[in-house]
Scaffold this motif. Sequence first.
Motif, PDB file in Angstrom:
ATOM      1  N   VAL A  97      16.195 -11.924  23.723  1.00 16.23           N
ATOM      2  CA  VAL A  97      15.459 -10.212  24.124  1.00 16.23           C
ATOM      3  C   VAL A  97      15.890  -9.780  22.842  1.00 16.23           C
ATOM      4  CG1 VAL A  97      15.085  -8.597  24.978  1.00 16.23           C
ATOM      5  CG2 VAL A  97      15.366 -10.654  26.725  1.00 16.23           C
ATOM      6  N   ASP A  98      17.217  -9.300  22.241  1.00 16.16           N
ATOM      7  CA  ASP A  98      16.912  -8.787  21.354  1.00 16.16           C
ATOM      8  C   ASP A  98      16.927  -9.528  20.152  1.00 16.16           C
ATOM      9  OD1 ASP A  98      19.018  -7.382  22.971  1.00 16.16           O
ATOM     10  OD2 ASP A  98      21.017  -8.083  22.544  1.00 16.16           O
ATOM     11  N   ALA A  99      16.468 -10.627  20.146  1.00 17.02           N
ATOM     12  CA  ALA A  99      16.131 -11.334  19.162  1.00 17.02           C
ATOM     13  C   ALA A  99      14.000 -11.311  18.797  1.00 17.02           C
ATOM     14  CB  ALA A  99      16.085 -12.822  18.890  1.00 17.02           C
ATOM     15  N   TRP A 100      13.890 -10.456  19.639  1.00 15.24           N
ATOM     16  CA  TRP A 100      12.346  -9.971  20.201  1.00 15.24           C
ATOM     17  C   TRP A 100      11.494  -9.454  19.242  1.00 15.24           C
ATOM     18  CZ3 TRP A 100       8.995 -14.185  20.660  1.00 15.24           C
ATOM     19  CH2 TRP A 100       7.262 -13.287  20.989  1.00 15.24           C
ATOM     20  N   GLU A 101      10.701  -9.716  17.956  1.00 21.50           N
ATOM     21  CA  GLU A 101      10.471  -8.187  17.613  1.00 21.50           C
ATOM     22  C   GLU A 101       8.967  -8.388  17.534  1.00 21.50           C
ATOM     23  OE1 GLU A 101      11.523  -8.663  13.309  1.00 21.50           O
ATOM     24  OE2 GLU A 101      13.414  -8.478  14.032  1.00 21.50           O
ATOM     25  N   GLY A 102       8.276  -7.051  17.779  1.00 24.50           N
ATOM     26  CA  GLY A 102       6.835  -6.539  17.762  1.00 24.50           C
ATOM     27  C   GLY A 102       6.512  -6.492  19.050  1.00 24.50           C
ATOM     28  N   PRO A 103       4.651  -6.354  19.743  1.00 23.26           N
ATOM     29  CA  PRO A 103       4.064  -7.025  21.030  1.00 23.26           C
ATOM     30  C   PRO A 103       4.906  -8.445  21.563  1.00 23.26           C
ATOM     31  CG  PRO A 103       3.588  -5.792  19.401  1.00 23.26           C
ATOM     32  CD  PRO A 103       3.942  -6.452  17.934  1.00 23.26           C
ATOM     33  N   LEU A 104       4.811  -8.307  21.836  1.00 24.90           N
ATOM     34  CA  LEU A 104       4.314  -9.838  23.275  1.00 24.90           C
ATOM     35  C   LEU A 104       3.330 -10.022  23.751  1.00 24.90           C
ATOM     36  CD1 LEU A 104       4.951 -12.560  23.693  1.00 24.90           C
ATOM     37  CD2 LEU A 104       6.399 -11.037  26.004  1.00 24.90           C
ATOM     38  N   ASP A 105       1.676 -10.459  24.011  1.00 25.15           N
ATOM     39  CA  ASP A 105       0.877 -10.107  24.638  1.00 25.15           C
ATOM     40  C   ASP A 105       0.962 -11.246  25.904  1.00 25.15           C
ATOM     41  OD1 ASP A 105      -1.607  -9.584  22.367  1.00 25.15           O
ATOM     42  OD2 ASP A 105      -0.053 -10.343  21.764  1.00 25.15           O
ATOM     43  N   LEU A 106       1.609 -12.544  25.517  1.00 22.88           N
ATOM     44  CA  LEU A 106       1.381 -13.256  27.035  1.00 22.88           C
ATOM     45  C   LEU A 106       3.022 -13.421  27.092  1.00 22.88           C
ATOM     46  CD1 LEU A 106      -1.439 -15.529  25.920  1.00 22.88           C
ATOM     47  CD2 LEU A 106      -1.433 -13.011  27.042  1.00 22.88           C
ATOM     48  N   ALA A 146       8.492  -5.019  24.995  1.00 20.25           N
ATOM     49  CA  ALA A 146       7.457  -5.237  23.558  1.00 20.25           C
ATOM     50  C   ALA A 146       6.086  -5.599  24.275  1.00 20.25           C
ATOM     51  CB  ALA A 146       7.894  -6.870  23.714  1.00 20.25           C
ATOM     52  N   LEU A 147       6.142  -5.734  25.356  1.00 17.84           N
ATOM     53  CA  LEU A 147       5.105  -5.813  26.497  1.00 17.84           C
ATOM     54  C   LEU A 147       3.610  -5.158  26.632  1.00 17.84           C
ATOM     55  CD1 LEU A 147       6.432  -7.289  29.386  1.00 17.84           C
ATOM     56  CD2 LEU A 147       4.725  -8.336  28.402  1.00 17.84           C
ATOM     57  N   ALA A 148       4.549  -4.141  26.485  1.00 17.08           N
ATOM     58  CA  ALA A 148       3.805  -2.614  26.896  1.00 17.08           C
ATOM     59  C   ALA A 148       3.398  -1.929  25.196  1.00 17.08           C
ATOM     60  CB  ALA A 148       4.525  -1.344  27.218  1.00 17.08           C
ATOM     61  N   ALA A 149       4.026  -2.508  24.321  1.00 11.78           N
ATOM     62  CA  ALA A 149       3.056  -2.641  22.980  1.00 11.78           C
ATOM     63  C   ALA A 149       1.877  -3.335  22.267  1.00 11.78           C
ATOM     64  CB  ALA A 149       4.274  -2.856  21.508  1.00 11.78           C
ATOM     65  N   ALA A 150       2.274  -4.208  23.773  1.00  9.91           N
ATOM     66  CA  ALA A 150       0.098  -5.174  23.215  1.00  9.91           C
ATOM     67  C   ALA A 150      -0.535  -4.699  23.812  1.00  9.91           C
ATOM     68  CB  ALA A 150       0.679  -6.336  24.365  1.00  9.91           C
ATOM     69  N   THR A 201       3.459  -5.078  38.806  1.00 13.99           N
ATOM     70  CA  THR A 201       1.544  -4.741  39.011  1.00 13.99           C
ATOM     71  C   THR A 201       2.060  -3.194  38.511  1.00 13.99           C
ATOM     72  OG1 THR A 201       0.456  -6.499  39.775  1.00 13.99           O
ATOM     73  CG2 THR A 201      -0.467  -4.332  39.593  1.00 13.99           C
ATOM     74  N   ARG A 202       2.814  -2.347  40.352  1.00 14.61           N
ATOM     75  CA  ARG A 202       3.257  -0.826  40.452  1.00 14.61           C
ATOM     76  C   ARG A 202       3.620  -0.517  38.809  1.00 14.61           C
ATOM     77  NH1 ARG A 202       6.107   2.585  42.477  1.00 14.61           N
ATOM     78  NH2 ARG A 202       7.732   1.704  42.828  1.00 14.61           N
ATOM     79  N   ARG A 203       5.091  -0.953  38.757  1.00 14.55           N
ATOM     80  CA  ARG A 203       5.118  -0.077  37.336  1.00 14.55           C
ATOM     81  C   ARG A 203       5.180   0.076  36.710  1.00 14.55           C
ATOM     82  NH1 ARG A 203      11.719   0.922  39.338  1.00 14.55           N
ATOM     83  NH2 ARG A 203      11.531   0.522  41.358  1.00 14.55           N
ATOM     84  N   TRP A 204       4.648  -1.341  35.783  1.00 16.63           N
ATOM     85  CA  TRP A 204       4.434  -1.109  34.993  1.00 16.63           C
ATOM     86  C   TRP A 204       2.352  -1.441  34.533  1.00 16.63           C
ATOM     87  CZ3 TRP A 204       6.546  -6.796  33.753  1.00 16.63           C
ATOM     88  CH2 TRP A 204       8.437  -6.400  33.324  1.00 16.63           C
ATOM     89  N   ALA A 205       1.296  -0.512  35.858  1.00 15.21           N
ATOM     90  CA  ALA A 205       0.573  -0.427  35.207  1.00 15.21           C
ATOM     91  C   ALA A 205       0.190   0.714  33.928  1.00 15.21           C
ATOM     92  CB  ALA A 205      -0.513   0.056  36.836  1.00 15.21           C
ATOM     93  N   ASP A 206       0.929   1.703  33.661  1.00 14.83           N
ATOM     94  CA  ASP A 206       0.474   2.318  32.740  1.00 14.83           C
ATOM     95  C   ASP A 206       0.897   2.181  31.636  1.00 14.83           C
ATOM     96  OD1 ASP A 206       0.270   4.381  34.812  1.00 14.83           O
ATOM     97  OD2 ASP A 206       2.443   5.662  34.505  1.00 14.83           O
ATOM     98  N   ASP A 207       1.887   0.957  31.441  1.00 13.83           N
ATOM     99  CA  ASP A 207       1.736   0.301  30.508  1.00 13.83           C
ATOM    100  C   ASP A 207       0.530  -1.197  30.170  1.00 13.83           C
ATOM    101  OD1 ASP A 207       4.079   1.734  29.110  1.00 13.83           O
ATOM    102  OD2 ASP A 207       5.263  -0.073  30.713  1.00 13.83           O
ATOM    103  N   GLY A 208      -0.548  -0.677  30.495  1.00 15.71           N
ATOM    104  CA  GLY A 208      -1.525  -1.834  31.050  1.00 15.71           C
ATOM    105  C   GLY A 208      -1.057  -3.093  31.183  1.00 15.71           C
ATOM    106  N   ILE A 209       0.279  -3.310  31.284  1.00 16.44           N
ATOM    107  CA  ILE A 209       0.569  -4.983  31.739  1.00 16.44           C
ATOM    108  C   ILE A 209      -0.229  -5.530  32.930  1.00 16.44           C
ATOM    109  CG2 ILE A 209       2.626  -6.592  31.675  1.00 16.44           C
ATOM    110  CD1 ILE A 209       3.921  -4.499  30.599  1.00 16.44           C
TER     111      ILE A 209
END
Length: 317
Positions: A97-106, A146-150, A201-209
């Motif tokens: 997790v710490d090494a991940w940079e930028g958005p994550l789509d899938l 990262a997921l929310a940034a996608a 789904t319930r918690r992350w709906a506002d992030d479009g995930i």
Amino acid sequence: MTATLITTPFGEFSTADEVAEGVDLTGRRAVVTGASSGIGVETARTLASHGAQVTLAVRNTATGEDVAADIRVGAPDARVDVRPLELGDRSSIAAFVDAWEGPLDLLVNNAGVMALPELTLVDGLEAQFATNHLGHFALATGLRRALAAADGARVVSVSSSAHLRCPVLFDDPSFAFVPYDPFLAYGQSKTANVLFAVEGTRRWADDGIAVNALMPGGISTGLQRHVDMEALLAARRSAGASDVLKTTEQGASTSVLLAASPLVEGISGRYFEDCHEATVITNRSESDGRHGVAPFALDPDNAARLWTFSESLLGRG
């Protein structure tokens, strides 16, 4: 849940490539756990061959590099990299997790262990629950930003019809009192995979995930190394199910559908099998052992309870 189930033109023996035909994933970034064997390989291969930049998150990086090289043989332009991930080791998850940079789509939570013959504990937890559920829970929640940034990220939770065998045993998840059974423990972890999709789904709906779960089907892979396959096939036949197993290409199809297909755009919190949303059954006897989803696996109260419980196990609560 809705009265109308989601269906697609695909079915039990569709392949991942057939499901992804015409899909352009250029510019998308994907992580597939357990991508060094079984349906994880085919999921990663299909996503990469359709333009996604795919990270193979694997325990054995040498094997992962072999898979990456093989993917590039079939798709020379494929963008594939390999990173270490041990889902039973919280420090390994944190490092990923710490090494991940930028958005994550899938994010395809595919890795797992199955039917361990003896009770094994990881950090005091039954190993299948700790790996199949809690490890993926820590990974997905760690990557939430990262997921929310996608733009419209998707999380895919690979479950199993084995969830029909056992709900989450909140009072005894590590079988300190309930006699340990390999398939009960596996089933508990697979129920948890579905509940993660419901509460995510319930918690992350506002992030479009979008978060969905699936049953890949009967496939013979290294996952079953602790399973007597002849006995398993006999049990399937006695339940009225065919003993024809899927290929890994067919087994990866529902994962790819949920990760990449426009046919399920905006769909979240569901459980799919054979490229269709599964029917809710009220009794295990209504299933042939492969089809249907149990009400307890889609119950929102169970899902919320599991999320809170999981946070506390990770020391976040």
